[in-house]
Write an enzyme that holds these catalytic residues in place. Structure first.
Site, PDB file in Angstrom:
ATOM      1  N   TRP A 221      -1.314   1.186  85.187  1.00 24.03           N
ATOM      2  CA  TRP A 221      -0.706   2.165  84.270  1.00 24.03           C
ATOM      3  C   TRP A 221      -1.776   3.044  83.655  1.00 24.03           C
ATOM      4  O   TRP A 221      -2.390   3.813  84.406  1.00 24.03           O
ATOM      5  CB  TRP A 221       0.254   1.496  83.286  1.00 24.03           C
ATOM      6  CG  TRP A 221      -0.187   0.458  82.313  1.00 24.03           C
ATOM      7  CD1 TRP A 221      -0.298   0.609  80.965  1.00 24.03           C
ATOM      8  CD2 TRP A 221      -0.495  -0.925  82.565  1.00 24.03           C
ATOM      9  NE1 TRP A 221      -0.665  -0.569  80.365  1.00 24.03           N
ATOM     10  CE2 TRP A 221      -0.791  -1.526  81.322  1.00 24.03           C
ATOM     11  CE3 TRP A 221      -0.564  -1.711  83.711  1.00 24.03           C
ATOM     12  CZ2 TRP A 221      -1.148  -2.874  81.182  1.00 24.03           C
ATOM     13  CZ3 TRP A 221      -0.921  -3.052  83.591  1.00 24.03           C
ATOM     14  CH2 TRP A 221      -1.209  -3.610  82.345  1.00 24.03           C
ATOM     15  N   ASP A 222      -2.040   3.055  82.355  1.00 24.01           N
ATOM     16  CA  ASP A 222      -2.947   4.025  81.733  1.00 24.01           C
ATOM     17  C   ASP A 222      -4.237   4.150  82.540  1.00 24.01           C
ATOM     18  O   ASP A 222      -4.909   3.142  82.821  1.00 24.01           O
ATOM     19  CB  ASP A 222      -3.306   3.598  80.319  1.00 24.01           C
ATOM     20  CG  ASP A 222      -2.119   3.528  79.388  1.00 24.01           C
ATOM     21  OD1 ASP A 222      -0.980   3.634  79.863  1.00 24.01           O
ATOM     22  OD2 ASP A 222      -2.332   3.355  78.170  1.00 24.01           O
TER      23      ASP A 222
ATOM     24  N   SER B 299      -6.345   1.046  76.429  1.00 19.80           N
ATOM     25  CA  SER B 299      -6.906   2.310  76.926  1.00 19.80           C
ATOM     26  C   SER B 299      -8.106   2.827  76.141  1.00 19.80           C
ATOM     27  O   SER B 299      -8.313   2.484  74.979  1.00 19.80           O
ATOM     28  CB  SER B 299      -5.828   3.390  76.921  1.00 19.80           C
ATOM     29  OG  SER B 299      -4.795   3.073  77.788  1.00 19.80           O
TER      30      SER B 299
ATOM     31  N   ASP C 133      -6.874   3.758  71.679  1.00 20.99           N
ATOM     32  CA  ASP C 133      -7.019   4.900  72.587  1.00 20.99           C
ATOM     33  C   ASP C 133      -8.133   5.878  72.204  1.00 20.99           C
ATOM     34  O   ASP C 133      -7.897   7.078  72.014  1.00 20.99           O
ATOM     35  CB  ASP C 133      -5.699   5.660  72.715  1.00 20.99           C
ATOM     36  CG  ASP C 133      -4.545   4.807  73.171  1.00 20.99           C
ATOM     37  OD1 ASP C 133      -4.791   3.697  73.659  1.00 20.99           O
ATOM     38  OD2 ASP C 133      -3.391   5.243  73.030  1.00 20.99           O
TER      39      ASP C 133
ATOM     40  N   GLU D  67       0.062   8.544  71.177  1.00 28.20           N
ATOM     41  CA  GLU D  67      -0.831   7.794  72.057  1.00 28.20           C
ATOM     42  C   GLU D  67      -1.781   8.696  72.840  1.00 28.20           C
ATOM     43  O   GLU D  67      -1.493   9.853  73.128  1.00 28.20           O
ATOM     44  CB  GLU D  67       0.001   6.965  73.037  1.00 28.20           C
ATOM     45  CG  GLU D  67       0.843   5.894  72.361  1.00 28.20           C
ATOM     46  CD  GLU D  67       1.569   5.025  73.364  1.00 28.20           C
ATOM     47  OE1 GLU D  67       1.116   3.890  73.577  1.00 28.20           O
ATOM     48  OE2 GLU D  67       2.569   5.481  73.948  1.00 28.20           O
TER      49      GLU D  67
END
Length: 577
Positions: free
Chosen positions: A110-111, A199, A281, A373
């Site tokens: 994902w990320d 992340s 993040d 995010e």
């Protein structure tokens, strides 16, 4: 060179409804968004000046409820079941269900983020493009992945056109960045039930050193999954070195983690104030207006206790006398103060980037959304574009908007940021029908568009390319889960000279969808030789044309004629600066 083995894409049926965007005008030197006639009835957006302030100034821009209510005004109230109600110019094309898996069944992905420099340029190293991704073993359920996330990496040969790569993007999964136990050492309380990595971003220097900024997280749960105490997220740094050649990519280092920042409770909400707070993040960059200074943006929440949080007139942002305005009392009574996301700013205190200090948030979204995010800056034509992502489900009571990218423009890293596209902030959303509920990724609403959950965790790359991962594609009775990267799309920024606008480039790729998992480097780093050299795409092609395949031999450490070696090192020194 890889050859193409593309297969026809099975597109999902979807109705694309095109709505007129909003216009802008200049009033007495102030940029004010004005509603276009095609908009649905509703409030006017807040006036924002885009004025820049000093990075350490006590000023925080507001993404207001008046701004966010423009999202509903952009939506077509006549769009029927499973149609898109949002403007096509702001909607990501529908992704096919028969997507390829970039990891060949090894991990959920994902990320994702690339190797970058202080200006956001993306790098290959010695002929290999490299990306970092959150990954989890596929033995886990897709929705169980978050507390087991680790940072993995992928690599592929640089300079290959997307059309000439394997359909899944041509990536090779290299494994995990950290050895077991390394990232858990920074926590004072070692009784965590789960320790995970979330992340961040990665800065590369000319000698191949990588500063990996990420979110280091500890969970404290019992056997039934109940929290024994709030989870503990920290912004952290680990330093390693990349080793790349035609043979592949590996890393050394990454055996120590430095605890950089913990939420302070003054600017950024803590677990004591709200056990469900957001703090994660990190994205680092240098500001051209402040040479030599390094800054970081990150996701946070406004520092208010969850049970007593409240919003004020500024958070609502209505124009005086607007007949569609809400009152502060009714907004605070609606439950909207549970959603108090912000975008934080920190400044490095030393050149090693191991010491940081908090600055006030640059953007608040109080009573608008709980999640801002993966924030990042893109600087274009002297304007500072602040992008973030948010879920439909995290909007506050009384508001609604698609999953996707939201953007703001100003004259500096701390500005009175104006939400893009008529004040709504929407820059690139999933195809969504705001006339119907969304459901959940594991159970989409029957009436919702099949692309409603198709992509998330978007990252804006040089030239307006945008990457994301696939979550869920399809309707209630026919959907598939993702766990791999989506096709790259292109977002034009500053359309027709209007710095407050963006639009999807439907001429890019096939109907607006580029290559699967396509994250191309626009700079190329060569670390072999007396010193590292960073060169542009054009220069990399010049070097390759001058020495041909011998460059690959040189980078792989194979014997090459002395004259060829001398030429390569001369060209690298000449072009690399």
């Amino acid at each position: 060179m890889h050859t193409s083995n593309r297969r026809p894409m099975r597109l999902l049926a979807s109705g694309l409804v095109t709505s007129a965007l909003v216009a802008t005008t200049l009033v007495a030197g102030t940029t004010t968004a004005l509603a276009a006639p095609a908009l649905q009835d509703g409030p006017e957006p807040t006036t924002h000046t885009q004025k820049a302030y000093a990075p350490d100034a006590d000023f925080t821009a507001k993404w207001t409820r008046a701004d966010a209510r423009q999202l509903k005004r952009l939506s077509d109230p006549t769009a029927g079941s499973r149609e898109n109600s949002m403007p096509s110019a702001l909607t990501m094309p529908t992704v096919p269900q028969d997507f390829p898996d970039m990891s060949d069944g090894q991990v959920w992905v994902w990320d994702t983020w690339p190797l970058t420099d202080e200006d956001g340029n993306q790098y290959s190293v010695n002929g290999q493009e490299i990306i970092f991704s959150l990954v989890a073993d596929r033995s886990l359920g897709f929705d169980d992945r978050h507390v087991f996330a680790k940072i993995g990496y992928f690599y592929r040969p640089a300079g290959v056109p997307a059309a000439d790569r394997p359909e899944n993007g041509g990536w090779t999964y290299g494994g995990l960045v950290f050895k077991d136990g390394v990232t858990g050492k920074i926590f004072d309380d070692q009784s965590y039930s789960h320790q995970t990595q979330w992340s961040g971003s990665a800065r590369v220097s000319k000698n191949g050193e990588i500063k990996l900024f990420f979110t280091d997280v500890a969970f404290y749960r019992d056997a039934n999954g109940k929290d024994l105490k709030p989870y503990d997220p920290r912004i952290a740094l680990s330093v390693g070195k990349v080793h790349a050649s035609a043979k592949g990519v590996s890393f050394s280092g990454f055996n120590k983690v430095i605890d950089l920042l913990q939420a302070d409770g003054t600017y950024y909400q803590t677990g004591a104030q709200n056990p469900y707070f957001n703090f994660r993040d990190p994205f680092t960059f240098e500001d051209p207006a402040h040479p030599g200074e390094t800054y970081m943006v990150f996701e946070g929440n406004s520092a208010m206790p969850r049970e007593t949080a409240a919003c004020d007139e500024g958070d609502l942002g209505y124009q005086p006398g607007d007949p569609h305005a809400e009152t502060v009392a009714e907004v605070n009574a609606s439950g909207a103060p549970y959603q108090i996301g912000n975008i934080g700013l920190a400044k490095a205190k030393n050149d090693d980037l191991t010491e940081w200090e908090f600055l006030p948030p640059i953007l608040s979204a109080n009573c608008v959304t709980d999640q801002t995010e993966r924030p990042q800056f893109v600087i274009k034509d002297g304007k500072y574009y602040l992008f973030t992502i948010s879920h439909r489900s995290t909007f506050a009571a009384g508001l609604d908007g698609p999953e996707g990218v939201y953007g703001f423009v100003g004259d500096g890293i701390r500005s009175d940021f104006q939400p893009l596209n008529g004040g709504s902030g929407l820059a690139l959303g999933n195809p969504t029908n705001l006339n119907f509920l969304g459901g959940q990724p594991f159970a989409p609403d029957y009436n919702q568009h099949p692309g409603h959950f198709q992509a998330y965790s978007h990252y804006v790359m040089p030239g307006g390319l945008v990457q994301s991962f696939i979550d869920t594609i399809g309707t209630h009775d026919d959907f598939v889960r993702g766990g791999t990267l989506a096709p790259t799309v292109k977002m034009d920024i500053g359309v027709n000279g209007d710095p407050t606008s963006t639009a999807v480039d439907y001429s890019y790729g096939e109907g607006g969808l580029g290559g699967w998992a396509d994250i191309p480097a626009n700079r190329h780093l060569f670390t072999t030789g007396k010193r590292g050299a960073s060169v542009s795409d054009a220069t990399a092609q010049q070097i390759r044309s001058a020495v041909g395949a011998k460059l690959d031999d040189y980078l792989a450490g194979k014997p090459v004629p002395a004259s060829t070696k001398a030429l390569i090192e001369k060209l690298l020194a000449q072009y690399g600066g």
